[in-house]
Design a protein around this motif. Sequence first.
Motif, short mmCIF file in Angstrom:
data_model
loop_
_atom_site.label_atom_id
_atom_site.label_comp_id
_atom_site.label_asym_id
_atom_site.label_seq_id
_atom_site.Cartn_x
_atom_site.Cartn_y
_atom_site.Cartn_z
N ARG A 145 44.45 83.55 -34.08
CA ARG A 145 45.50 83.20 -33.12
C ARG A 145 46.33 84.43 -32.76
O ARG A 145 46.77 84.58 -31.61
CB ARG A 145 46.43 82.12 -33.72
CG ARG A 145 45.79 80.78 -34.00
CD ARG A 145 44.94 80.23 -32.88
NE ARG A 145 45.54 80.31 -31.56
CZ ARG A 145 44.91 80.06 -30.43
NH1 ARG A 145 43.64 79.73 -30.46
NH2 ARG A 145 45.52 80.15 -29.27
N LEU A 146 46.53 85.32 -33.73
CA LEU A 146 47.28 86.55 -33.45
C LEU A 146 46.56 87.40 -32.41
O LEU A 146 47.16 87.89 -31.45
CB LEU A 146 47.47 87.34 -34.74
CG LEU A 146 48.13 88.72 -34.57
CD1 LEU A 146 49.57 88.58 -34.10
CD2 LEU A 146 48.07 89.50 -35.89
N LEU A 147 45.23 87.57 -32.58
CA LEU A 147 44.47 88.39 -31.64
C LEU A 147 44.44 87.74 -30.26
O LEU A 147 44.58 88.43 -29.24
CB LEU A 147 43.04 88.60 -32.15
CG LEU A 147 42.13 89.46 -31.27
CD1 LEU A 147 42.74 90.83 -31.02
CD2 LEU A 147 40.74 89.59 -31.89
N VAL A 148 44.27 86.42 -30.20
CA VAL A 148 44.30 85.71 -28.91
C VAL A 148 45.61 85.97 -28.18
O VAL A 148 45.63 86.33 -27.00
CB VAL A 148 44.08 84.19 -29.11
CG1 VAL A 148 44.43 83.42 -27.84
CG2 VAL A 148 42.64 83.90 -29.51
N GLU A 149 46.73 85.80 -28.88
CA GLU A 149 48.04 85.98 -28.25
C GLU A 149 48.28 87.43 -27.86
O GLU A 149 48.85 87.72 -26.80
CB GLU A 149 49.15 85.50 -29.18
CG GLU A 149 50.51 85.44 -28.52
CD GLU A 149 51.55 84.70 -29.33
OE1 GLU A 149 52.74 84.93 -29.10
OE2 GLU A 149 51.15 83.88 -30.19
N ALA A 150 47.82 88.37 -28.69
CA ALA A 150 48.00 89.79 -28.38
C ALA A 150 47.21 90.18 -27.13
O ALA A 150 47.71 90.92 -26.27
CB ALA A 150 47.57 90.63 -29.57
N ILE A 151 45.97 89.68 -27.00
CA ILE A 151 45.15 89.98 -25.82
C ILE A 151 45.76 89.35 -24.58
O ILE A 151 45.82 89.97 -23.50
CB ILE A 151 43.71 89.51 -26.05
CG1 ILE A 151 43.01 90.41 -27.07
CG2 ILE A 151 42.93 89.50 -24.73
CD1 ILE A 151 41.60 89.98 -27.41
#
Length: 283
Positions: A123-129
């Motif tokens: 979820r962190l990577l999704v939101e960061a992208i």
Amino acid sequence: MQVIWKGAVSFGLVHIPVRMYKSTRENDIPLRMLHREYQEPIHYSRTCPKCEEEVPWSDIVKGYEYEEGQYVTFEKEELAELASESSREIRIMDFVDLADIDPIYFQKTYYLSPEETGQHAYRLLVEAIESTRKIGIANVTIRQKSSLAAVRVIDGVLSLVTMLYDEEILGKEQIPDLPEREKADRRELDMAKQLIDQLTGNFEPEKYRDEYKERLKKAIEDKVEGREEASRAPEEAAHGVLELMDALQASLRLLNPAGQADKGTGNKPHHSRTKSRSSRTGA
């Protein structure tokens, strides 16, 4: 959905265990090759031209021809070992803007879902992208095939798009009979831009249909029902050879019969469009 690959997405020292799924499906109508006389399916066999016998899969190896008729061979286990070092990792090397990548590089898209231990990092990577509007450029090996790949977000889901390497793209200098680039006629260019403006709207993938498949389905129904003539493609309207300017003017009249075509290139599209799905993507 069936899992087709398991591994991890990594960037820096972050490691996200993921599962890979198909994002598309084949939707063609299957047509088999038949013997015209007996209406029986044609079969293919793996035959060795030297012994003229069918070869079982267990006796087949892969080989590279380094000289004419001379091969080095690899067992399945050898190829798997060569791929094993990187086959379980999608290693992001760089983050770039999606607009910087020409579509010619893109191949096939897959969905990625997190393993239970990787959900928070996923979820962190999704939101960061999504917030940076970047995509990751990675290396990946899927089924013993190494590929460049783009890691991006589609509707809140992490996805991987396999890409071609630069060496796999043919240069334009190999295209025969390309015309020399020259300055377009100003009036023709203005009308071409106006035509583009009239046809401009959001991308709505659901509005496009596979017309050939629809005709083929109808033809199958006709033949099954014993109708004499199978459905055919609609006859194209007969057009004389038009000069370029005449063709542009006729196209604009067709799109805008009310006569708005002469008011310049700032016209709004004559048809309304809904919000594109692509506008909901994270990159």
